[in-house]
Enzyme design. Structure first.
Site, mmCIF file in Angstrom:
data_model
loop_
_atom_site.group_PDB
_atom_site.id
_atom_site.type_symbol
_atom_site.label_atom_id
_atom_site.label_comp_id
_atom_site.label_asym_id
_atom_site.label_seq_id
_atom_site.Cartn_x
_atom_site.Cartn_y
_atom_site.Cartn_z
ATOM 1 N N HIS A 1 -6.848 -5.563 2.384
ATOM 2 C CA HIS A 1 -5.687 -5.038 3.105
ATOM 3 C C HIS A 1 -5.182 -6.138 4.033
ATOM 4 O O HIS A 1 -5.970 -6.725 4.793
ATOM 5 C CB HIS A 1 -6.076 -3.844 3.977
ATOM 6 N N GLU B 1 -12.278 3.467 -1.245
ATOM 7 C CA GLU B 1 -11.773 4.534 -2.123
ATOM 8 C C GLU B 1 -11.531 4.049 -3.546
ATOM 9 O O GLU B 1 -11.725 4.807 -4.501
ATOM 10 C CB GLU B 1 -10.442 5.086 -1.576
ATOM 11 N N VAL B 2 -11.040 2.834 -3.678
ATOM 12 C CA VAL B 2 -10.695 2.318 -5.006
ATOM 13 C C VAL B 2 -11.687 1.218 -5.378
ATOM 14 O O VAL B 2 -11.840 0.225 -4.650
ATOM 15 C CB VAL B 2 -9.252 1.764 -5.031
ATOM 16 N N HIS C 1 -10.183 -5.212 -3.237
ATOM 17 C CA HIS C 1 -8.859 -5.401 -2.648
ATOM 18 C C HIS C 1 -9.007 -5.756 -1.187
ATOM 19 O O HIS C 1 -9.955 -5.327 -0.518
ATOM 20 C CB HIS C 1 -7.998 -4.153 -2.814
ATOM 21 N N ASN D 1 -12.656 -2.887 2.708
ATOM 22 C CA ASN D 1 -13.681 -1.853 2.750
ATOM 23 C C ASN D 1 -14.604 -2.044 1.547
ATOM 24 O O ASN D 1 -14.142 -2.141 0.409
ATOM 25 C CB ASN D 1 -13.025 -0.469 2.710
ATOM 26 N N ASP E 1 0.859 -1.189 0.000
ATOM 27 C CA ASP E 1 0.000 0.000 0.000
ATOM 28 C C ASP E 1 0.893 1.237 0.000
ATOM 29 O O ASP E 1 1.881 1.303 0.726
ATOM 30 C CB ASP E 1 -0.918 -0.008 1.233
ATOM 31 N N ILE E 2 0.533 2.212 -0.796
ATOM 32 C CA ILE E 2 1.342 3.424 -0.938
ATOM 33 C C ILE E 2 1.323 4.262 0.346
ATOM 34 O O ILE E 2 2.228 5.058 0.581
ATOM 35 C CB ILE E 2 0.855 4.239 -2.172
HETATM 36 P P1 AMP Z 1 -9.798 1.559 0.395
HETATM 37 O O1 AMP Z 1 -10.285 2.677 1.254
HETATM 38 O O2 AMP Z 1 -9.949 0.231 1.077
HETATM 39 O O3 AMP Z 1 -10.391 1.599 -0.991
HETATM 40 O O4 AMP Z 1 -8.220 1.775 0.281
HETATM 41 C C1 AMP Z 1 -7.537 2.029 -0.897
HETATM 42 C C2 AMP Z 1 -6.065 1.914 -0.577
HETATM 43 O O5 AMP Z 1 -5.347 2.015 -1.788
HETATM 44 C C3 AMP Z 1 -5.513 3.011 0.360
HETATM 45 O O6 AMP Z 1 -4.958 2.404 1.519
HETATM 46 C C4 AMP Z 1 -4.446 3.709 -0.495
HETATM 47 O O7 AMP Z 1 -3.305 4.087 0.245
HETATM 48 C C5 AMP Z 1 -4.116 2.636 -1.518
HETATM 49 N N1 AMP Z 1 -3.583 3.129 -2.787
HETATM 50 C C6 AMP Z 1 -4.106 4.087 -3.587
HETATM 51 N N2 AMP Z 1 -3.349 4.265 -4.685
HETATM 52 C C7 AMP Z 1 -2.326 3.364 -4.584
HETATM 53 C C8 AMP Z 1 -1.210 3.049 -5.407
HETATM 54 N N3 AMP Z 1 -0.964 3.698 -6.571
HETATM 55 N N4 AMP Z 1 -0.355 2.082 -4.996
HETATM 56 C C9 AMP Z 1 -0.573 1.425 -3.832
HETATM 57 N N5 AMP Z 1 -1.615 1.689 -3.020
HETATM 58 C C10 AMP Z 1 -2.476 2.643 -3.380
#
Ligand code: AMP
Length: 120
Positions: A106, A99-100, A104, A91, A33-34
Site C-alpha cells: 500500500h 486480506e488478499v 502487495h 500486511n 485501492d478500491i
Molecule cells: P490487505 O489487508 O493488505 O490484504 O488489503 C487488501 C486491499 O485490497 C484492501 O485495501 C482492499 O480495499 C483492496 N482491494 C480488494 N479488492 C480490490 C480490487 N478489486 N481493486 C482494488 N483494490 C482492491
C-alpha cells in the site's frame, strides 16, 4: 501457503477484473485501492505469483524486488507526495490482517497520516 490463482489481484493481472491502473512495467502493476483511505492509496504488486512479503523477499529475483521498490518511489513522485511525505506498508499474514493473498504494498499519502499504529 500455496499461491491461489483465483485471488482478486491475480484476476486483475489476467484482465478478468478491471482496475484503475497507475503504473505498469515488466515486473510490476500498480492500481488505485478500491477502498481508498487517503487521497493517494495505490496498491503496488509484482506480476509474479507471490503470496506475501515473506514469499517475495525469499523467492523473487533481484530484478523483481528492485522494480517494485523503484515503482513505489516513481509513483510517489508522480503523485506529488514525495515532498509532503507518504507511507508504504504491506500486511503480511494473519496478525496483520492480510486480506488478499497476492503480495502487495500500500502506498498512501496526500494527507497527514497520523501516528504509524495505535498503541496496543
Ligand atoms: P490487505 O489487508 O493488505 O490484504 O488489503 C487488501 C486491499 O485490497 C484492501 O485495501 C482492499 O480495499 C483492496 N482491494 C480488494 N479488492 C480490490 C480490487 N478489486 N481493486 C482494488 N483494490 C482492491
Amino acid at each position: 501457503m500455496a499461491y491461489d490463482r483465483n485471488n482478486v489481484f491475480a484476476r486483475i493481472l489476467r484482465g478478468e477484473i478491471p482496475c484503475k491502473k497507475v503504473y505498469e512495467d515488466e515486473h510490476v502493476l500498480a492500481f488505485d485501492d478500491i477502498t481508498a483511505r487517503a487521497p493517494t492509496h495505490v496498491l503496488v504488486i509484482p506480476k509474479g505469483e507471490y503470496v506475501s512479503l515473506d514469499d517475495f523477499s525469499a523467492n523473487a529475483s533481484t530484478a523483481e524486488i528492485g522494480a517494485l521498490v523503484r515503482a513505489l518511489g516513481h509513483i510517489a513522485r508522480e503523485r506529488g507526495i514525495a515532498e509532503s511525505g507518504y507511507r508504504v506498508l504491506s500486511n503480511t499474514g494473519p496478525a496483520a490482517h492480510q486480506e488478499v493473498s497476492h503480495f502487495h504494498v500500500h502506498l498512501v499519502g496526500g494527507r497527514d497520516l497520523g501516528a504509524m499504529l495505535p498503541r496496543g
